[in-house]
Design a protein around this motif. Structure first.
Motif, PDB file in Angstrom:
ATOM      1  N   THR A   1       0.800  -1.225   0.000  1.00 54.00           N
ATOM      2  CA  THR A   1       0.000   0.000   0.000  1.00 54.00           C
ATOM      3  C   THR A   1       0.832   1.274   0.000  1.00 54.00           C
ATOM      4  N   ASN A   2       2.156   1.174   0.084  1.00 60.63           N
ATOM      5  CA  ASN A   2       2.993   2.370   0.085  1.00 60.63           C
ATOM      6  C   ASN A   2       2.890   3.039  -1.284  1.00 60.63           C
ATOM      7  N   PRO A   3       2.377   4.270  -1.326  1.00 63.36           N
ATOM      8  CA  PRO A   3       2.186   4.933  -2.621  1.00 63.36           C
ATOM      9  C   PRO A   3       3.473   5.482  -3.226  1.00 63.36           C
ATOM     10  N   HIS A   4       4.554   5.536  -2.445  1.00 66.02           N
ATOM     11  CA  HIS A   4       5.775   6.188  -2.910  1.00 66.02           C
ATOM     12  C   HIS A   4       6.860   5.238  -3.388  1.00 66.02           C
ATOM     13  N   VAL A   5       6.914   4.020  -2.850  1.00 66.33           N
ATOM     14  CA  VAL A   5       8.001   3.100  -3.183  1.00 66.33           C
ATOM     15  C   VAL A   5       7.438   1.897  -3.929  1.00 66.33           C
ATOM     16  N   LYS A   6       7.691   1.870  -5.221  1.00 65.70           N
ATOM     17  CA  LYS A   6       7.257   0.754  -6.068  1.00 65.70           C
ATOM     18  C   LYS A   6       8.440   0.048  -6.721  1.00 65.70           C
ATOM     19  N   THR A   7       9.543   0.779  -6.900  1.00 62.99           N
ATOM     20  CA  THR A   7      10.751   0.215  -7.509  1.00 62.99           C
ATOM     21  C   THR A   7      11.970   0.729  -6.755  1.00 62.99           C
ATOM     22  N   TRP A   8      13.120   0.157  -7.048  1.00 60.52           N
ATOM     23  CA  TRP A   8      14.365   0.535  -6.379  1.00 60.52           C
ATOM     24  C   TRP A   8      14.653   2.030  -6.524  1.00 60.52           C
ATOM     25  N   VAL A   9      14.386   2.594  -7.696  1.00 60.23           N
ATOM     26  CA  VAL A   9      14.694   4.008  -7.934  1.00 60.23           C
ATOM     27  C   VAL A   9      13.821   4.950  -7.117  1.00 60.23           C
ATOM     28  N   ASP A  10      12.741   4.451  -6.552  1.00 63.03           N
ATOM     29  CA  ASP A  10      11.848   5.275  -5.728  1.00 63.03           C
ATOM     30  C   ASP A  10      12.377   5.480  -4.303  1.00 63.03           C
ATOM     31  N   ILE A  11      13.438   4.800  -3.931  1.00 67.17           N
ATOM     32  CA  ILE A  11      13.870   4.793  -2.526  1.00 67.17           C
ATOM     33  C   ILE A  11      14.646   6.038  -2.131  1.00 67.17           C
ATOM     34  N   ASP A  12      15.665   6.396  -2.854  1.00 70.78           N
ATOM     35  CA  ASP A  12      16.559   7.480  -2.416  1.00 70.78           C
ATOM     36  C   ASP A  12      16.030   8.852  -2.835  1.00 70.78           C
ATOM     37  N   HIS A  13      14.965   9.298  -2.162  1.00 70.62           N
ATOM     38  CA  HIS A  13      14.345  10.597  -2.425  1.00 70.62           C
ATOM     39  C   HIS A  13      14.104  11.316  -1.111  1.00 70.62           C
ATOM     40  N   PRO A  14      14.100  12.639  -1.130  1.00 67.54           N
ATOM     41  CA  PRO A  14      13.790  13.386   0.086  1.00 67.54           C
ATOM     42  C   PRO A  14      12.432  12.957   0.647  1.00 67.54           C
ATOM     43  N   GLY A  15      12.375  12.838   1.955  1.00 69.46           N
ATOM     44  CA  GLY A  15      11.123  12.445   2.602  1.00 69.46           C
ATOM     45  C   GLY A  15      10.960  10.951   2.789  1.00 69.46           C
ATOM     46  N   ARG A  16      11.782  10.134   2.132  1.00 67.50           N
ATOM     47  CA  ARG A  16      11.712   8.680   2.306  1.00 67.50           C
ATOM     48  C   ARG A  16      12.536   8.298   3.529  1.00 67.50           C
ATOM     49  N   VAL A  17      12.088   7.253   4.227  1.00 65.60           N
ATOM     50  CA  VAL A  17      12.818   6.741   5.383  1.00 65.60           C
ATOM     51  C   VAL A  17      13.152   5.282   5.104  1.00 65.60           C
ATOM     52  N   VAL A  18      14.435   4.951   5.189  1.00 65.04           N
ATOM     53  CA  VAL A  18      14.942   3.609   4.916  1.00 65.04           C
ATOM     54  C   VAL A  18      15.423   3.001   6.232  1.00 65.04           C
ATOM     55  N   ALA A  19      14.806   1.904   6.647  1.00 64.60           N
ATOM     56  CA  ALA A  19      15.157   1.254   7.911  1.00 64.60           C
ATOM     57  C   ALA A  19      16.150   0.122   7.673  1.00 64.60           C
ATOM     58  N   VAL A  20      17.123   0.039   8.578  1.00 62.87           N
ATOM     59  CA  VAL A  20      18.078  -1.067   8.586  1.00 62.87           C
ATOM     60  C   VAL A  20      18.274  -1.489  10.032  1.00 62.87           C
ATOM     61  N   GLN A  21      18.574  -2.765  10.234  1.00 64.11           N
ATOM     62  CA  GLN A  21      18.871  -3.229  11.587  1.00 64.11           C
ATOM     63  C   GLN A  21      20.290  -2.799  11.949  1.00 64.11           C
ATOM     64  N   ALA A  22      20.472  -2.292  13.156  1.00 65.65           N
ATOM     65  CA  ALA A  22      21.783  -1.839  13.617  1.00 65.65           C
ATOM     66  C   ALA A  22      22.807  -2.967  13.540  1.00 65.65           C
ATOM     67  N   GLY A  23      23.991  -2.645  13.077  1.00 65.80           N
ATOM     68  CA  GLY A  23      25.085  -3.601  13.046  1.00 65.80           C
ATOM     69  C   GLY A  23      25.089  -4.556  11.873  1.00 65.80           C
ATOM     70  N   THR A  24      24.201  -4.356  10.907  1.00 66.36           N
ATOM     71  CA  THR A  24      24.138  -5.263   9.765  1.00 66.36           C
ATOM     72  C   THR A  24      24.943  -4.727   8.585  1.00 66.36           C
ATOM     73  N   VAL A  25      25.155  -5.585   7.604  1.00 65.86           N
ATOM     74  CA  VAL A  25      25.807  -5.184   6.365  1.00 65.86           C
ATOM     75  C   VAL A  25      25.013  -4.056   5.713  1.00 65.86           C
ATOM     76  N   MET A  26      23.670  -4.152   5.806  1.00 69.62           N
ATOM     77  CA  MET A  26      22.834  -3.137   5.178  1.00 69.62           C
ATOM     78  C   MET A  26      23.066  -1.746   5.769  1.00 69.62           C
ATOM     79  N   GLU A  27      23.382  -1.669   7.064  1.00 67.04           N
ATOM     80  CA  GLU A  27      23.635  -0.360   7.674  1.00 67.04           C
ATOM     81  C   GLU A  27      24.811   0.324   6.984  1.00 67.04           C
ATOM     82  N   ASP A  28      25.912  -0.389   6.826  1.00 60.84           N
ATOM     83  CA  ASP A  28      27.093   0.191   6.179  1.00 60.84           C
ATOM     84  C   ASP A  28      26.825   0.554   4.721  1.00 60.84           C
ATOM     85  N   VAL A  29      26.167  -0.342   3.997  1.00 64.26           N
ATOM     86  CA  VAL A  29      25.906  -0.099   2.576  1.00 64.26           C
ATOM     87  C   VAL A  29      24.981   1.094   2.391  1.00 64.26           C
ATOM     88  N   MET A  30      23.887   1.124   3.140  1.00 62.81           N
ATOM     89  CA  MET A  30      22.920   2.210   2.951  1.00 62.81           C
ATOM     90  C   MET A  30      23.472   3.544   3.445  1.00 62.81           C
TER      91      MET A  30
END
Length: 135
Positions: free
Chosen positions: A29-58
């Protein structure tokens, strides 16, 4: 969980069942994120678990979106479900503590059975993940 050389010194990992890079998971139901290119935009919030590989990459990759580093007992899944985050980042692997030999054997047996009888591919296909199944 991402498999790294450092993590291999502290954890044991199951047999591979999906081969992937990092995935973004959001609510249908998220109206803003449908594809990968929709993620890195002002106003978007990207969650990662602390201490994971994803934290460093993102942390290195995001230029416009806000990075939300989630620490237990909070979960990135809950942050997305609640609407506090638009998407969370993940990858695929089961990890168990050293000494959990019996449990790891059960996980591997389940994965082997699901590969053999087609359940793994069937479930992966249902969610559009069949191209990354490891047979």
């Amino acid at each position: 969980m991402g498999i790294t050389a450092e993590r291999k010194t502290r954890l044991r990992f199951s047999q591979p069942y999906l081969r992937s890079d990092i995935y973004g998971i959001t609510m249908e139901t998220n109206p803003h994120v449908k594809t990968w290119v929709d993620i890195d935009h002002p106003g978007r919030v990207v969650a990662v678990q602390a201490g994971t590989v994803m934290e460093d990459v993102m942390r290195a990759e995001l230029e416009r979106a806000q990075l939300l580093v989630v620490k237990p007992p909070a979960t990135r899944e809950r942050e997305v479900a609640s609407g506090r985050a638009d998407v969370f980042m993940t990858d695929y692997a089961y990890a168990v503590a050293p000494g959990s030999t019996e449990f790891l054997a059960r996980v591997d047996a389940l994965l082997a059975a699901m590969k053999k009888d087609g359940r793994l591919r069937q479930l992966a296909k249902k969610y559009g993940l069949d191209p990354i199944v490891v047979d």
